[in-house]
Design a protein around this motif. Structure first.
Motif, PDB file in Angstrom:
ATOM      1  N   THR A 147      69.362  37.401  73.215  1.00 30.84           N
ATOM      2  CA  THR A 147      68.645  36.148  72.992  1.00 30.84           C
ATOM      3  C   THR A 147      69.471  35.149  72.184  1.00 30.84           C
ATOM      4  O   THR A 147      69.335  33.934  72.359  1.00 30.84           O
ATOM      5  N   ASP A 148      70.325  35.655  71.280  1.00 39.45           N
ATOM      6  CA  ASP A 148      71.159  34.765  70.479  1.00 39.45           C
ATOM      7  C   ASP A 148      72.205  34.054  71.344  1.00 39.45           C
ATOM      8  O   ASP A 148      72.474  32.865  71.166  1.00 39.45           O
ATOM      9  N   LEU A 149      72.766  34.780  72.309  1.00 47.58           N
ATOM     10  CA  LEU A 149      73.744  34.172  73.211  1.00 47.58           C
ATOM     11  C   LEU A 149      73.064  33.138  74.116  1.00 47.58           C
ATOM     12  O   LEU A 149      73.602  32.038  74.333  1.00 47.58           O
ATOM     13  N   LYS A 150      71.895  33.467  74.623  1.00 47.30           N
ATOM     14  CA  LYS A 150      71.129  32.523  75.436  1.00 47.30           C
ATOM     15  C   LYS A 150      70.843  31.251  74.649  1.00 47.30           C
ATOM     16  O   LYS A 150      70.958  30.136  75.180  1.00 47.30           O
ATOM     17  N   ALA A 151      70.472  31.387  73.391  1.00 47.34           N
ATOM     18  CA  ALA A 151      70.150  30.223  72.564  1.00 47.34           C
ATOM     19  C   ALA A 151      71.353  29.293  72.408  1.00 47.34           C
ATOM     20  O   ALA A 151      71.210  28.060  72.434  1.00 47.34           O
ATOM     21  N   LYS A 152      72.543  29.864  72.275  1.00 51.85           N
ATOM     22  CA  LYS A 152      73.752  29.050  72.152  1.00 51.85           C
ATOM     23  C   LYS A 152      73.986  28.217  73.424  1.00 51.85           C
ATOM     24  O   LYS A 152      74.310  27.026  73.358  1.00 51.85           O
ATOM     25  N   PHE A 153      73.817  28.852  74.580  1.00 44.61           N
ATOM     26  CA  PHE A 153      74.036  28.137  75.831  1.00 44.61           C
ATOM     27  C   PHE A 153      72.898  27.170  76.140  1.00 44.61           C
ATOM     28  O   PHE A 153      73.132  26.106  76.728  1.00 44.61           O
ATOM     29  N   ASP A 154      71.679  27.513  75.736  1.00 41.25           N
ATOM     30  CA  ASP A 154      70.568  26.573  75.908  1.00 41.25           C
ATOM     31  C   ASP A 154      70.852  25.269  75.159  1.00 41.25           C
ATOM     32  O   ASP A 154      70.645  24.168  75.691  1.00 41.25           O
ATOM     33  N   ALA A 155      71.310  25.399  73.924  1.00 39.05           N
ATOM     34  CA  ALA A 155      71.624  24.215  73.126  1.00 39.05           C
ATOM     35  C   ALA A 155      72.751  23.409  73.767  1.00 39.05           C
ATOM     36  O   ALA A 155      72.722  22.171  73.790  1.00 39.05           O
ATOM     37  N   ALA A 156      73.736  24.108  74.314  1.00 35.67           N
ATOM     38  CA  ALA A 156      74.861  23.423  74.960  1.00 35.67           C
ATOM     39  C   ALA A 156      74.406  22.686  76.217  1.00 35.67           C
ATOM     40  O   ALA A 156      74.861  21.571  76.498  1.00 35.67           O
ATOM     41  N   ILE A 157      73.498  23.299  76.995  1.00 33.07           N
ATOM     42  CA  ILE A 157      72.985  22.655  78.208  1.00 33.07           C
ATOM     43  C   ILE A 157      72.207  21.395  77.858  1.00 33.07           C
ATOM     44  O   ILE A 157      72.377  20.349  78.496  1.00 33.07           O
ATOM     45  N   VAL A 158      71.355  21.475  76.842  1.00 25.99           N
ATOM     46  CA  VAL A 158      70.591  20.307  76.412  1.00 25.99           C
ATOM     47  C   VAL A 158      71.524  19.171  76.003  1.00 25.99           C
ATOM     48  O   VAL A 158      71.315  18.001  76.365  1.00 25.99           O
ATOM     49  N   ALA A 159      72.577  19.500  75.269  1.00 24.99           N
ATOM     50  CA  ALA A 159      73.531  18.484  74.827  1.00 24.99           C
ATOM     51  C   ALA A 159      74.300  17.893  76.003  1.00 24.99           C
ATOM     52  O   ALA A 159      74.553  16.681  76.049  1.00 24.99           O
ATOM     53  N   ALA A 160      74.667  18.738  76.965  1.00 24.77           N
ATOM     54  CA  ALA A 160      75.415  18.261  78.137  1.00 24.77           C
ATOM     55  C   ALA A 160      74.546  17.388  79.039  1.00 24.77           C
ATOM     56  O   ALA A 160      75.049  16.492  79.726  1.00 24.77           O
ATOM     57  N   GLN A 161      73.257  17.642  79.042  1.00 27.76           N
ATOM     58  CA  GLN A 161      72.338  16.765  79.773  1.00 27.76           C
ATOM     59  C   GLN A 161      72.205  15.419  79.064  1.00 27.76           C
ATOM     60  O   GLN A 161      72.229  14.365  79.691  1.00 27.76           O
ATOM     61  N   ALA A 162      72.062  15.485  77.760  1.00 27.69           N
ATOM     62  CA  ALA A 162      71.812  14.278  76.969  1.00 27.69           C
ATOM     63  C   ALA A 162      72.963  13.286  77.008  1.00 27.69           C
ATOM     64  O   ALA A 162      72.733  12.065  77.043  1.00 27.69           O
ATOM     65  N   ASP A 163      74.192  13.768  77.010  1.00 34.25           N
ATOM     66  CA  ASP A 163      75.330  12.836  76.981  1.00 34.25           C
ATOM     67  C   ASP A 163      75.881  12.501  78.370  1.00 34.25           C
ATOM     68  O   ASP A 163      76.905  11.835  78.501  1.00 34.25           O
ATOM     69  N   GLY A 164      75.198  12.980  79.429  1.00 34.91           N
ATOM     70  CA  GLY A 164      75.591  12.615  80.786  1.00 34.91           C
ATOM     71  C   GLY A 164      76.653  13.480  81.421  1.00 34.91           C
ATOM     72  O   GLY A 164      77.073  13.216  82.552  1.00 34.91           O
ATOM     73  N   THR A 165      77.083  14.550  80.734  1.00 36.15           N
ATOM     74  CA  THR A 165      78.136  15.408  81.281  1.00 36.15           C
ATOM     75  C   THR A 165      77.706  16.068  82.581  1.00 36.15           C
ATOM     76  O   THR A 165      78.465  16.100  83.560  1.00 36.15           O
ATOM     77  N   ILE A 166      76.498  16.616  82.613  1.00 39.11           N
ATOM     78  CA  ILE A 166      76.033  17.308  83.818  1.00 39.11           C
ATOM     79  C   ILE A 166      75.904  16.336  84.982  1.00 39.11           C
ATOM     80  O   ILE A 166      76.313  16.645  86.116  1.00 39.11           O
ATOM     81  N   LYS A 167      75.378  15.151  84.723  1.00 45.40           N
ATOM     82  CA  LYS A 167      75.264  14.154  85.787  1.00 45.40           C
ATOM     83  C   LYS A 167      76.636  13.761  86.327  1.00 45.40           C
ATOM     84  O   LYS A 167      76.833  13.636  87.544  1.00 45.40           O
ATOM     85  N   LYS A 168      77.603  13.587  85.448  1.00 48.45           N
ATOM     86  CA  LYS A 168      78.957  13.214  85.855  1.00 48.45           C
ATOM     87  C   LYS A 168      79.576  14.280  86.756  1.00 48.45           C
ATOM     88  O   LYS A 168      80.170  13.972  87.801  1.00 48.45           O
ATOM     89  N   LEU A 169      79.426  15.550  86.375  1.00 52.19           N
ATOM     90  CA  LEU A 169      79.983  16.637  87.178  1.00 52.19           C
ATOM     91  C   LEU A 169      79.244  16.777  88.506  1.00 52.19           C
ATOM     92  O   LEU A 169      79.848  17.088  89.536  1.00 52.19           O
ATOM     93  N   ALA A 170      77.928  16.552  88.482  1.00 49.68           N
ATOM     94  CA  ALA A 170      77.147  16.633  89.718  1.00 49.68           C
ATOM     95  C   ALA A 170      77.584  15.558  90.706  1.00 49.68           C
ATOM     96  O   ALA A 170      77.735  15.822  91.906  1.00 49.68           O
TER      97      ALA A 170
END
Length: 281
Positions: free
Chosen positions: A248-271
């Motif tokens: 669960t601790d590892l999942k939490a780290k990646f969850d936070a990273a995904i939220v941040a990557a969504q917020a700053d437009g990184t995921i949209k840019k790669l998509a």
């Protein structure tokens, strides 16, 4: 997705085998490095370049996520059938292969927040079977039960007596079986490229998969995206990373990273780079 393309049946094989081992690894880890398994043959989600390097939407995204989480990530390829046993046995720490988030999967895996959500459709090599997709014909379904919508009935009529190809263990299996198994033959393949080859060579009449996969590979073969786009809650909230239940601790780290990557437009840019469309959930 995969792959969204990944179903439940294949996953269950490794659960019993790895459950005892997983149960013993409840203590927290520092997580300085992790091994992430991908199929490596599901372009544009993930693909293997001639030199062996992994590329595509997911490898580029996870590189960004790992940097945010301050974790060193080692990407490896693994056939889908061996992913869950490998994860439970400690061979991998994370799975990333266009994995749809569904209640059944959450019973055996810890799944991250979604980083993409995409619809699915059919492809054919002959438009006499199904007409070429118009681009604005979308059918939204709430579940994978038998649908009596006019669009599905039209597909059943067109595919009666035909053979539909699917990659094994995908989320699309239930939809195709529930709606077409009584009128068409269903043929299962180990990989999407194997299925595509049979479609091109006329050994099957149609295939069903994620629309982004077909769009990305349309220029490489005479395969034609056909019929309506199937979207909605039937495919779950989207695609995410898979972890052992205990991590669960590892999942939490990646969850936070995904939220941040969504917020700053990184995921949209790669998509937009890999899919030519925004796939944000």
């Amino acid at each position: 997705m995969k792959s969204k393309r990944k179903g439940v049946a294949t996953w269950l094989i490794g659960v019993v085998l790895g459950s005892a081992m997983a149960a013993g690894s409840v203590q927290a880890k520092e997580w300085k490095s992790v091994t992430i398994a991908l199929d490596g043959s599901y372009a544009p989600w993930n693909l293997t370049l001639p030199g062996g390097k992994l590329s595509g939407f997911e490898p580029e995204l996870v590189e960004n996520l790992c940097a945010r989480a301050q974790i060193k990530c080692n990407l490896v390829t693994q056939d889908w059938d061996g992913m869950i046993p490998g994860l439970q046995a400690g061979k991998f720490d994370v799975l990333m292969d266009a994995i749809s988030i569904t209640p059944d999967r959450e019973k055996i895996l810890a799944l991250s927040k979604p980083y993409a959500a995409t619809p699915a459709t059919f492809s054919v090599a002959d438009t006499k079977i199904l007409p070429k997709a118009s681009g604005n014909d979308t059918v939204k379904l709430d579940n994978d039960a038998r649908s009596n919508q006019p669009a599905i009935e039209a597909l059943r009529k067109a595919l009666k007596g035909k053979t539909i190809g699917l990659q094994s263990g995908t989320i699309y299996t239930a939809f195709v079986n529930n709606n077409f198994k009584d009128v068409a033959s269903i043929r299962v393949y180990k990989s999407a490229p194997e299925r595509d080859l049979d479609l091109t060579n006329g050994r099957i009449d149609a295939s069903f998969d994620d629309i982004t996969y077909f769009t990305a590979n349309a220029s490489k073969s005479p395969v034609i995206i056909a019929g309506p786009t199937i979207a909605g809650p039937i495919w779950g909230p989207g695609e995410g990373l898979a972890f052992r239940k205990t991590d669960t601790d590892l999942k939490a780290k990646f969850d936070a990273a995904i939220v941040a990557a969504q917020a700053d437009g990184t995921i949209k840019k790669l998509a937009l780079k890999w899919f030519k469309t925004d796939v944000m959930p």
